[in-house]
Structures are given as structure tokens and as C-alpha cells.
Design an enzyme around this catalytic site. Structure first.
Site, PDB file in Angstrom:
ATOM      1  N   VAL A   7       0.812  -1.232   0.000  1.00 56.55           N
ATOM      2  CA  VAL A   7       0.000   0.000   0.000  1.00 56.55           C
ATOM      3  C   VAL A   7       0.843   1.278   0.000  1.00 56.55           C
ATOM      4  CG1 VAL A   7      -2.051  -1.055   1.057  1.00 56.55           C
ATOM      5  CG2 VAL A   7      -0.311   0.017   2.532  1.00 56.55           C
TER       6      VAL A   7
ATOM      7  N   ASN B 281      -7.262  -1.498   6.065  1.00 56.99           N
ATOM      8  CA  ASN B 281      -6.887  -2.148   7.314  1.00 56.99           C
ATOM      9  C   ASN B 281      -5.385  -2.446   7.411  1.00 56.99           C
ATOM     10  OD1 ASN B 281      -7.423  -4.322   9.594  1.00 56.99           O
ATOM     11  ND2 ASN B 281      -6.411  -5.422   7.920  1.00 56.99           N
TER      12      ASN B 281
ATOM     13  N   SER C  28      -7.521   3.509  15.495  1.00 59.95           N
ATOM     14  CA  SER C  28      -7.163   2.849  16.756  1.00 59.95           C
ATOM     15  C   SER C  28      -7.575   3.789  17.888  1.00 59.95           C
ATOM     16  CB  SER C  28      -5.642   2.649  16.787  1.00 59.95           C
ATOM     17  OG  SER C  28      -5.188   2.319  18.078  1.00 59.95           O
TER      18      SER C  28
ATOM     19  N   TYR D 100       3.256   5.476  15.744  1.00 61.84           N
ATOM     20  CA  TYR D 100       1.981   4.767  15.518  1.00 61.84           C
ATOM     21  C   TYR D 100       0.812   5.691  15.854  1.00 61.84           C
ATOM     22  CZ  TYR D 100      -1.531   1.021  15.838  1.00 61.84           C
ATOM     23  OH  TYR D 100      -2.650   0.234  15.662  1.00 61.84           O
TER      24      TYR D 100
ATOM     25  N   ALA E  35       0.779   8.951  15.965  1.00 58.72           N
ATOM     26  CA  ALA E  35       0.687  10.038  14.968  1.00 58.72           C
ATOM     27  C   ALA E  35       0.028   9.524  13.694  1.00 58.72           C
ATOM     28  CB  ALA E  35       2.083  10.590  14.664  1.00 58.72           C
ATOM     29  N   SER E  36       0.395   8.326  13.277  1.00 61.57           N
ATOM     30  CA  SER E  36      -0.185   7.784  12.033  1.00 61.57           C
ATOM     31  C   SER E  36      -1.692   7.590  12.191  1.00 61.57           C
ATOM     32  CB  SER E  36       0.493   6.460  11.645  1.00 61.57           C
ATOM     33  OG  SER E  36       0.109   5.391  12.493  1.00 61.57           O
ATOM     34  N   LYS E  37      -2.122   7.125  13.355  1.00 57.52           N
ATOM     35  CA  LYS E  37      -3.557   6.843  13.547  1.00 57.52           C
ATOM     36  C   LYS E  37      -4.356   8.138  13.763  1.00 57.52           C
ATOM     37  CE  LYS E  37      -3.284   2.393  12.982  1.00 57.52           C
ATOM     38  NZ  LYS E  37      -3.885   1.746  11.814  1.00 57.52           N
TER      39      LYS E  37
ATOM     40  N   ILE F 215      -6.206  -5.798  20.488  1.00 50.03           N
ATOM     41  CA  ILE F 215      -6.956  -6.952  19.979  1.00 50.03           C
ATOM     42  C   ILE F 215      -5.979  -8.114  19.817  1.00 50.03           C
ATOM     43  CG2 ILE F 215      -8.439  -7.782  18.095  1.00 50.03           C
ATOM     44  CD1 ILE F 215      -9.612  -5.339  19.647  1.00 50.03           C
TER      45      ILE F 215
HETATM   46  P1  NAI Z   1      -1.808  -7.933  11.564  1.00 48.74           P
HETATM   47  O1  NAI Z   1      -0.365  -7.709  11.672  1.00 48.74           O
HETATM   48  O2  NAI Z   1      -2.388  -9.200  12.063  1.00 48.74           O
HETATM   49  O3  NAI Z   1      -2.278  -7.730  10.044  1.00 48.74           O
HETATM   50  C1  NAI Z   1      -1.866  -6.621   9.302  1.00 48.74           C
HETATM   51  C2  NAI Z   1      -1.713  -7.029   7.856  1.00 48.74           C
HETATM   52  O4  NAI Z   1      -1.283  -5.864   7.121  1.00 48.74           O
HETATM   53  C3  NAI Z   1      -0.657  -8.111   7.632  1.00 48.74           C
HETATM   54  O5  NAI Z   1      -1.194  -9.197   6.896  1.00 48.74           O
HETATM   55  C4  NAI Z   1       0.437  -7.401   6.851  1.00 48.74           C
HETATM   56  O6  NAI Z   1       1.112  -8.240   5.917  1.00 48.74           O
HETATM   57  C5  NAI Z   1      -0.355  -6.312   6.149  1.00 48.74           C
HETATM   58  N1  NAI Z   1       0.526  -5.227   5.700  1.00 48.74           N
HETATM   59  C6  NAI Z   1       1.515  -4.620   6.411  1.00 48.74           C
HETATM   60  N2  NAI Z   1       2.135  -3.729   5.645  1.00 48.74           N
HETATM   61  C7  NAI Z   1       1.542  -3.748   4.434  1.00 48.74           C
HETATM   62  C8  NAI Z   1       1.749  -3.048   3.218  1.00 48.74           C
HETATM   63  N3  NAI Z   1       2.730  -2.144   3.097  1.00 48.74           N
HETATM   64  N4  NAI Z   1       0.933  -3.310   2.171  1.00 48.74           N
HETATM   65  C9  NAI Z   1      -0.044  -4.235   2.280  1.00 48.74           C
HETATM   66  N5  NAI Z   1      -0.273  -4.954   3.405  1.00 48.74           N
HETATM   67  C10 NAI Z   1       0.509  -4.703   4.463  1.00 48.74           C
HETATM   68  O7  NAI Z   1      -2.494  -6.664  12.274  1.00 48.74           O
HETATM   69  P2  NAI Z   1      -3.917  -6.448  12.978  1.00 48.74           P
HETATM   70  O8  NAI Z   1      -3.676  -6.443  14.417  1.00 48.74           O
HETATM   71  O9  NAI Z   1      -4.948  -7.324  12.390  1.00 48.74           O
HETATM   72  O10 NAI Z   1      -4.184  -4.933  12.563  1.00 48.74           O
HETATM   73  C11 NAI Z   1      -4.992  -4.555  11.465  1.00 48.74           C
HETATM   74  C12 NAI Z   1      -5.218  -3.058  11.542  1.00 48.74           C
HETATM   75  O11 NAI Z   1      -5.897  -2.733  12.759  1.00 48.74           O
HETATM   76  C13 NAI Z   1      -3.936  -2.219  11.536  1.00 48.74           C
HETATM   77  O12 NAI Z   1      -4.142  -1.050  10.796  1.00 48.74           O
HETATM   78  C14 NAI Z   1      -3.737  -1.896  13.002  1.00 48.74           C
HETATM   79  O13 NAI Z   1      -2.985  -0.724  13.204  1.00 48.74           O
HETATM   80  C15 NAI Z   1      -5.180  -1.733  13.451  1.00 48.74           C
HETATM   81  N6  NAI Z   1      -5.358  -1.907  14.881  1.00 48.74           N
HETATM   82  C16 NAI Z   1      -4.977  -3.071  15.476  1.00 48.74           C
HETATM   83  C17 NAI Z   1      -5.111  -3.211  16.859  1.00 48.74           C
HETATM   84  C18 NAI Z   1      -4.689  -4.446  17.578  1.00 48.74           C
HETATM   85  O14 NAI Z   1      -4.633  -4.402  18.820  1.00 48.74           O
HETATM   86  N7  NAI Z   1      -4.419  -5.557  16.908  1.00 48.74           N
HETATM   87  C19 NAI Z   1      -5.673  -2.126  17.682  1.00 48.74           C
HETATM   88  C20 NAI Z   1      -6.040  -0.960  16.944  1.00 48.74           C
HETATM   89  C21 NAI Z   1      -5.893  -0.864  15.591  1.00 48.74           C
END
Ligand code: NAI
Length: 259
Positions: free
Chosen positions: A71, A97, A150, A163, A165-167, A196
Site C-alpha cells: 500500500v 486495514n 485505533s 503509531y 501520529a499515524s492513527k 486486539i
Molecule cells: P496484523 O499484523 O495481524 O495484520 C496486518 C496485515 O497488514 C498483515 O497481513 C500485513 O502483511 C499487512 N501489511 C503490512 N504492511 C503492508 C503493506 N505495506 N501493504 C499491504 N499490506 C501490508 O495486524 P492487525 O492487528 O490485524 O491490525 C490490522 C489493523 O488494525 C492495523 O491497521 C492496526 O494498526 C489496526 N489496529 C490493530 C489493533 C490491535 O490491537 N491488533 C488495535 C487498533 C488498531
């Protein structure tokens, strides 16, 4: 009197693209939406994990498509959306996401690489996808863009300054676009979870001692991590027409942390 029936939010036939769909919240959302009759494409940097989610969906009898994307590349994102338009014949919902965190460090100790990587993926990547989504949705009468922010997009997050700042940036993009594109019938909302139980959080926890792990797990008043099922259920409701008057909103899933 009509009978009361319990029906999940209807997303049947919705054309949905989910970035970061190969893991965690994105994968759970893709599988849930597909199980409810949506036509889903997941896009992710990880080919291997993307194919695994495709196989899971296939085994469940609700096939989905996968496309590799980074992305941070505007060109790759444009190609992804062209692919989605071709395969699905339109786009109703885009879930931005894909995201990363960084190891907890004081602001002055963060490296340039940590800062740039976090902002490029979490903020510029979301902007790339919002721009591409608008180009697809505006000519076809509208749509809905759901950005993963987030609780760190709503308040401070010591140790996670880049992180955070990005959110906060994602919140700014979401709220601004909600007003700019309401007349084009494109809605923009953010989902704001606290911690999560996903590979992202598990990987960070592995770097912590037991006391810090416990603190993180108990950060929510419910004294546990949220689950991907809880977040994907909210995303599925937002993706349905039941959310039709929700626009520019931060949908918080934090067990009460911000109360
Ligand atoms: P995760 O690490 O399980 O999944 C994130 C996915 O994004 C991975 O499959 C990864 O390969 C993909 N990704 C990373 N960089 C990429 C790029 N440059 N291009 C395309 N894909 C890319 O993470 P999770 O925990 O499921 O998080 C999903 C979203 O939710 C994120 O934006 C995270 O910041 C947000 N979030 C997560 C929280 C948590 O506690 N897990 C809390 C609040 C927000």
C-alpha cells in the site's frame, strides 16, 4: 404482529476490498463478510498468508480473491483497484486495514526507519487507498470507506509516538473526506479498537516481560484483549446498509477504555 427473527447485518452481494486481509482483523473480516454473502477481495504484502486465507474461505464454501499489494506504492494501489473493479464489477465497501506497529520506544529513541515505515504504511498507504476508492466510487453513485484507526488515533499512546501520529492522521483523513465526499454519497468512517488479540499484538507482547504483558492485556476495563470476531462483527455492521446514516464517525471497540 410480525415474528421477531435474529438476522445478521445484511451484506449479501456487497463488493468489498480489504487491505491487510491476510492476517488478524482483516482476515477475520474477509471470512465473516464472505460467509454472509459479500464478494470479497483481500490484498496484502504477504502472498503466503493471503493464499492461506483464500484456502480457508474456499474450505468454508465462500470463495474470495487475493491480490498482492504494497500500500505504500501509489502505482500498486491503482493497479489493485483496477483489478477489483474488473473482478467485482464495482466497489461498495473498501476496508483500509493494512497497518504495522513499532516496538515501544520513547519518542527521541525512535529511528528514522521506524518513523518513516509507520507513517508510510499506516497513513500514506491509507491515503493512497482512499484516493483510489474515491476514483472508483464517485462515478458509480457512492460507497463506503472504512479505515482502521485505533484508540491511539483518539488519545496519547506513550511509547508508540509514530503509531499514534499515524492513527491520528487516519482520523484526520477520515473526518475530512466524510465532509468532502458526502455530496458524492461516499461515506468514510473509522474503526478504533484497543488491544486486539492478533499476530501484531502477540509479536509485540513477545518482546515484553510478564508484568508489561499483563498491563497490556488489562489495559481495557474488561481486563482482556478484544477478539478479531468482535472487531469484524462491527466492520460487517458498518459494511451493511444498516449503518447508512453513520459518516465521519470513530467506532470505538475498547471495552470501555476511553469511557
Ligand atoms: P496484523 O499484523 O495481524 O495484520 C496486518 C496485515 O497488514 C498483515 O497481513 C500485513 O502483511 C499487512 N501489511 C503490512 N504492511 C503492508 C503493506 N505495506 N501493504 C499491504 N499490506 C501490508 O495486524 P492487525 O492487528 O490485524 O491490525 C490490522 C489493523 O488494525 C492495523 O491497521 C492496526 O494498526 C489496526 N489496529 C490493530 C489493533 C490491535 O490491537 N491488533 C488495535 C487498533 C488498531
Amino acid at each position: 404482529m410480525s415474528a421477531v427473527t435474529e438476522v445478521a447485518a445484511n451484506v449479501t452481494g456487497k463488493k468489498v476490498l480489504i487491505t491487510g486481509g491476510a492476517s488478524g482483523i482483516g482476515a477475520a473480516s474477509a471470512l465473516l463478510l464472505a460467509s454472509r454473502g459479500a464478494k470479497v477481495i483481500i490484498a496484502d504484502l504477504s502472498d503466503e498468508h493471503g493464499q492461506q486465507v483464500v484456502s480457508q474461505a474456499e474450505q468454508a464454501g465462500n470463495p474470495i480473491l487475493f491480490k498482492k499489494v504494497d500500500v505504500t506504492s501509489g502505482d500498486e494501489v491503482r493497479a489493485l483497484f483496477a483489478y477489483a473493479m474488473q473482478e467485482l464489477g464495482g466497489l461498495d465497501v473498501v476496508v483500509n486495514n493494512a497497518g504495522v506497529d513499532h516496538l515501544p520506544k520513547a519518542l527521541h529513541e525512535l529511528s528514522d526507519d521506524d518513523f518513516d515505515r509507520t507513517i508510510n504504511i499506516n497513513l500514506k498507504g491509507v491515503w493512497h487507498c482512499m484516493r483510489a476508492a474515491i476514483a472508483c466510487m464517485a462515478p458509480s453513485g457512492g460507497g463506503h470507506v472504512i479505515n482502521l484507526a485505533s484508540v491511539a488515533g483518539l488519545r496519547s499512546s506513550p511509547g508508540l509516538s509514530a503509531y499514534c501520529a499515524s492513527k491520528h492522521g487516519v482520523m484526520g483523513l477520515t473526518k475530512t473526506a466524510a465532509l468532502e465526499y458526502a455530496k458524492a454519497n461516499i461515506r468514510f468512517n473509522a474503526v478504533c479498537p484497543s488491544f486486539i488479540d492478533t499476530p501484531m499484538v502477540r509479536n509485540t507482547m513477545e518482546t515484553m516481560d510478564e508484568a508489561s504483558q499483563k498491563k497490556l492485556t488489562h489495559a481495557s476495563p474488561l481486563r482482556r484483549l478484544g477478539t478479531v470476531e468482535e472487531v469484524s462483527a462491527a466492520i460487517a455492521w458498518l459494511a451493511s446498509d444498516e449503518s447508512s446514516f453513520v459518516n465521519g464517525h470513530a467506532f470505538t471497540l475498547d471495552g470501555g477504555m476511553l469511557a
